[in-house]
Design a protein around this motif. Sequence first.
Motif, mmCIF file in Angstrom:
data_model
loop_
_atom_site.group_PDB
_atom_site.id
_atom_site.type_symbol
_atom_site.label_atom_id
_atom_site.label_comp_id
_atom_site.label_asym_id
_atom_site.label_seq_id
_atom_site.Cartn_x
_atom_site.Cartn_y
_atom_site.Cartn_z
ATOM 1 N N THR A 1 9.873 0.170 3.000
ATOM 2 C CA THR A 1 9.605 1.180 1.981
ATOM 3 C C THR A 1 10.823 1.201 1.066
ATOM 4 O O THR A 1 11.749 0.415 1.242
ATOM 5 C CB THR A 1 9.372 2.580 2.592
ATOM 6 O OG1 THR A 1 10.596 3.044 3.168
ATOM 7 C CG2 THR A 1 8.276 2.566 3.640
ATOM 8 N N TYR B 1 0.824 -1.208 0.000
ATOM 9 C CA TYR B 1 0.000 0.000 0.000
ATOM 10 C C TYR B 1 0.856 1.254 0.000
ATOM 11 O O TYR B 1 2.071 1.201 0.191
ATOM 12 C CB TYR B 1 -0.896 0.018 1.251
ATOM 13 C CG TYR B 1 -0.117 -0.184 2.532
ATOM 14 C CD1 TYR B 1 0.439 0.900 3.220
ATOM 15 C CD2 TYR B 1 0.110 -1.460 3.046
ATOM 16 C CE1 TYR B 1 1.173 0.717 4.374
ATOM 17 C CE2 TYR B 1 0.846 -1.652 4.199
ATOM 18 C CZ TYR B 1 1.369 -0.562 4.863
ATOM 19 O OH TYR B 1 2.110 -0.751 6.008
ATOM 20 N N ARG B 2 0.199 2.374 -0.180
ATOM 21 C CA ARG B 2 0.785 3.700 0.019
ATOM 22 C C ARG B 2 -0.004 4.349 1.140
ATOM 23 O O ARG B 2 -1.225 4.429 1.056
ATOM 24 C CB ARG B 2 0.677 4.558 -1.241
ATOM 25 C CG ARG B 2 1.625 4.148 -2.339
ATOM 26 C CD ARG B 2 1.505 5.098 -3.531
ATOM 27 N NE ARG B 2 2.366 4.665 -4.610
ATOM 28 C CZ ARG B 2 3.625 5.061 -4.750
ATOM 29 N NH1 ARG B 2 4.149 5.933 -3.928
ATOM 30 N NH2 ARG B 2 4.355 4.608 -5.753
ATOM 31 N N THR C 1 -1.671 7.201 3.114
ATOM 32 C CA THR C 1 -2.211 8.501 2.738
ATOM 33 C C THR C 1 -2.417 9.352 3.976
ATOM 34 O O THR C 1 -2.410 8.840 5.109
ATOM 35 C CB THR C 1 -3.576 8.343 2.031
ATOM 36 O OG1 THR C 1 -4.528 7.812 2.977
ATOM 37 C CG2 THR C 1 -3.479 7.420 0.819
ATOM 38 N N GLY D 1 6.716 6.366 -0.591
ATOM 39 C CA GLY D 1 6.232 5.575 -1.720
ATOM 40 C C GLY D 1 5.489 4.337 -1.274
ATOM 41 O O GLY D 1 4.814 4.330 -0.244
ATOM 42 N N GLU D 2 5.646 3.282 -2.054
ATOM 43 C CA GLU D 2 4.944 2.044 -1.756
ATOM 44 C C GLU D 2 5.538 1.376 -0.514
ATOM 45 O O GLU D 2 6.750 1.331 -0.340
ATOM 46 C CB GLU D 2 5.044 1.093 -2.944
ATOM 47 C CG GLU D 2 4.203 -0.145 -2.783
ATOM 48 C CD GLU D 2 4.192 -0.990 -4.039
ATOM 49 O OE1 GLU D 2 3.262 -0.808 -4.844
ATOM 50 O OE2 GLU D 2 5.131 -1.801 -4.206
ATOM 51 N N THR D 3 4.665 0.866 0.324
ATOM 52 C CA THR D 3 5.065 0.189 1.548
ATOM 53 C C THR D 3 4.614 -1.263 1.475
ATOM 54 O O THR D 3 3.531 -1.555 0.979
ATOM 55 C CB THR D 3 4.404 0.860 2.773
ATOM 56 O OG1 THR D 3 4.815 2.220 2.834
ATOM 57 C CG2 THR D 3 4.776 0.158 4.069
#
Length: 176
Positions: free
Chosen positions: A114, A14-15, A17, A99-101
Amino acid sequence: MDMDGEQVPVRLVYRITTADVAQALRARDARVPAGRRKRTLTVGFGALLLGFGGLALMGDGPLVKPLVTAGAGLLMLVLALLGPQLTARAFAGLLAKAGETTAVVDATGLQVSTADTQTRINWAAQPLYTETADTFVTLSVAKQAVAMTILPKRGAADPADIDRLRAVLDRNLQRL
């Protein structure tokens, strides 16, 4: 569990937010004693200042001090209401950079990666968790600063992974 009875890790991608952070902060503040105290004191002092400022405005005399007092009270009330969103917005740049995790949750804890970092969090470091509509949030019990890890449900590849994740958290952490 796999065929040998081993628990298969749950993987989320996920990212994070600002909405995730705001939701996690609201959940933390509602469920952790320090968060509840902070909110109660902020609302209480804000209401008192607003009330004192309002009463002083009714009297004769200069308006500057009563307006400042009432304004400070109103500001405290707004911060109590919007604090999590404002705090989350302050992290927007860091979230974009991360970014993407990828989080892997297993019987020993969490591994969060990350582009720039990799962190291993054992269950003892964050022994509590809460669930919101969109996330799971693991929490520490430190009195001075509450560490947390946000695990958005949308990161699960399969809806069944959400139930598996909840089961792993229930086995290893105290639900708030």
